[in-house]
Design a protein around this motif. Sequence first.
Motif, mmCIF file in Angstrom:
data_model
loop_
_atom_site.group_PDB
_atom_site.id
_atom_site.type_symbol
_atom_site.label_atom_id
_atom_site.label_comp_id
_atom_site.label_asym_id
_atom_site.label_seq_id
_atom_site.Cartn_x
_atom_site.Cartn_y
_atom_site.Cartn_z
ATOM 1 N N ARG A 20 56.174 35.555 10.992
ATOM 2 C CA ARG A 20 56.074 36.324 12.194
ATOM 3 C C ARG A 20 55.101 36.544 12.980
ATOM 4 O O ARG A 20 54.774 36.827 14.118
ATOM 5 N N ILE A 21 54.376 37.650 12.177
ATOM 6 C CA ILE A 21 53.173 38.170 12.561
ATOM 7 C C ILE A 21 51.950 37.387 12.892
ATOM 8 O O ILE A 21 51.289 37.433 14.073
ATOM 9 N N ARG B 281 52.333 34.429 14.111
ATOM 10 C CA ARG B 281 52.564 33.984 15.173
ATOM 11 C C ARG B 281 52.390 34.711 16.538
ATOM 12 O O ARG B 281 51.950 34.285 17.602
ATOM 13 N N GLU B 282 52.692 36.346 16.162
ATOM 14 C CA GLU B 282 52.234 37.233 17.250
ATOM 15 C C GLU B 282 51.014 37.241 17.427
ATOM 16 O O GLU B 282 50.233 37.504 18.349
ATOM 17 N N MET B 283 50.137 37.026 16.306
ATOM 18 C CA MET B 283 48.650 37.430 16.374
ATOM 19 C C MET B 283 47.876 36.236 17.099
ATOM 20 O O MET B 283 46.825 36.245 17.514
ATOM 21 N N VAL C 154 46.660 36.259 20.738
ATOM 22 C CA VAL C 154 45.817 37.304 20.906
ATOM 23 C C VAL C 154 44.240 36.956 20.355
ATOM 24 O O VAL C 154 43.175 36.898 21.040
ATOM 25 N N ASN D 28 46.225 47.474 14.521
ATOM 26 C CA ASN D 28 47.737 46.945 14.696
ATOM 27 C C ASN D 28 48.212 46.316 13.496
ATOM 28 O O ASN D 28 49.401 46.823 12.959
ATOM 29 N N GLY E 114 56.186 48.457 13.936
ATOM 30 C CA GLY E 114 56.626 47.147 13.782
ATOM 31 C C GLY E 114 58.341 47.219 14.275
ATOM 32 O O GLY E 114 58.540 48.279 14.773
ATOM 33 N N THR E 115 58.829 45.880 14.037
ATOM 34 C CA THR E 115 60.229 45.955 14.418
ATOM 35 C C THR E 115 60.981 44.910 13.360
ATOM 36 O O THR E 115 60.482 44.310 12.966
ATOM 37 N N ASP F 97 65.067 38.849 11.232
ATOM 38 C CA ASP F 97 64.460 38.671 10.016
ATOM 39 C C ASP F 97 65.216 38.321 8.954
ATOM 40 O O ASP F 97 64.933 37.699 8.003
#
Lengths: 293, 293
Positions: free
Chosen positions: A59-60, A62-64, A67, B81, B91-92, B142
């Motif tokens: 997930r991280i 995919r978020e990064m 960017v 980050n 985070g979430t 998650d």
Amino acid sequence: MHLRQVRSFVVVARFSSFTRAADLLNLTQPALTVQIRQLEQSLGVKLFDRNTRAVELTRIGREMLPVLERLLGEFDAVVANAREMANLRYGTVRIAALPSVAATVLPPLIARFKERHPQIRVVLRDSVGERINAAVRDEAVDFGIGSDIEPDAELETVPLFEDVMRAVVPAAHPLADAVEIRLDRLIEEPLILMDKGSSVRSLIDRAFADGGHLVVPAYEVTYMSTAVGLVRAGLGIAILPSTAIELRMEAELPSLAIGNPVLRRPITLVLKAGRSLPPAAEALRDMLTSWEA
Amino acid sequence: MHLRQVRSFVVVARFSSFTRAADLLNLTQPALTVQIRQLEQSLGVKLFDRNTRAVELTRIGREMLPVLERLLGEFDAVVANAREMANLRYGTVRIAALPSVAATVLPPLIARFKERHPQIRVVLRDSVGERINAAVRDEAVDFGIGSDIEPDAELETVPLFEDVMRAVVPAAHPLADAVEIRLDRLIEEPLILMDKGSSVRSLIDRAFADGGHLVVPAYEVTYMSTAVGLVRAGLGIAILPSTAIELRMEAELPSLAIGNPVLRRPITLVLKAGRSLPPAAEALRDMLTSWEA
DNA sequence: CATATTCATAAAGGAATTTTATTACTGAAA
DNA sequence: TTTCAGTAATAAAATTCCTTTATGAATATG
């Protein structure tokens, strides 16, 4: 973090495969594995879930991805931009030149330069001598073209050519058919001279002073075209630089060489000492110094 | 181009000195000289004019400095980050849980988690079993907390605890003082059950079916609080998970253990197989699995 | 004019990265 | 179920790259 690792990250994400990504990156798969591991370690987070069968972004990761992709693209754009400047496909040249030079010698040169390098912008500013030096000193321009530069540690000068003064006479004038005239003979005529402060005028004043004369011009003008107009009207004789005469009046008005002394004005390139030029400015300067008038 | 070189560029520009910049970067001056030279070569343009006495940005260097500084800052922000996520400072966590669990077991757990990691956002979604699995499958959450998960190659389950069903009776009911009741005895009472489709209801239906009975509940409700309200009004006996009863009603209403058979509902953690969790989610999962109810 | 400071250069040493060779794992097919 | 093909991970060797050390050249300062 290294850009190389980020690049690898993006490619692995795109292919979901270390092997294929390594192919594209001209690397072996183990090297790529190491790179991704290092990136993950420096970030402190896992970017891919991988086993021998599948590679997928966490997930991280995919978020990064978007960017980092954007930042990579911006870096590449900066590099591409710099290289375009180096290749003279982009850039600006800033010049300050004496009005006489800016109006006569430079235009055809700049035209040839633009022909060769159409994407380069040329900014030409015409100023009097002192302002040219100031502009070069604070790097408001890449280089200047002036005359009679007093030595200055901050400035470096390169002689370009010598501008010889000529007397421009009305077509109906008795001297119109002469080839040359002595300077002291001119004092008897009504003279049309440039304003005090211009480099042409200083040169003339100094020459007359050396001969023991004080000039009292009949007319003082700011623009050479005005001087030409006054001559054409038969109001006097103008002393103007030969470059300007050749280029602008052609055979319209007769002009005589001035002898004893010959009035020469050295035209010099003015550069900031010890500073390199942007590639585009360097190219234009090279055209200038290797130029056959 | 390497980020290290860009970093060096910025520092040299700031100090106008290779030596002092090298100091700050914990490098020797020659190493820095090499880095800047390489950067200049990869860009194709000179960034500094330098001699042994002064280091100064070229025009192009001056133009590039703010751009590269910004990009460097953005990269550093991305790294910072990521590291904050790794350190549970940002985070979430997204969870999908059965309503009974979401309403009873999870709140105190999440409260403790937020105490320890105040900057982590927790998103809790209550759904019925099937939707929990779907949410885990498409990584909308998650992890999930459900019951009775059928084996699925994409999902991985971890047993958390067993939820035992109890009968909640009105205070004035003759059974109010009993400790335990047999399941078949309940069939004689007006029953208040959860809607069909809920995992609690399926469990009950199956148990009665195994005993050869068909349940016809007096009331069917969606929310457990409704069931409790009906019991309190003396309208029947509700069969509810013990966790919910312990946490929500305390001593308000009597409740009886159900025997022969005991109705158990295994509560399990549902994870996407082979996927790692973001650090924050992992921390919460760890609290969950090591939790003593 | 000597001196101190500073950047550039070259060679040697060291660090990091890549390749080669291999292992271990996983999903699909026999 | 077993085998096979394909893939990522690992370890060691080789290579590449970078850094340091030592030195030189240039220039402002006293």
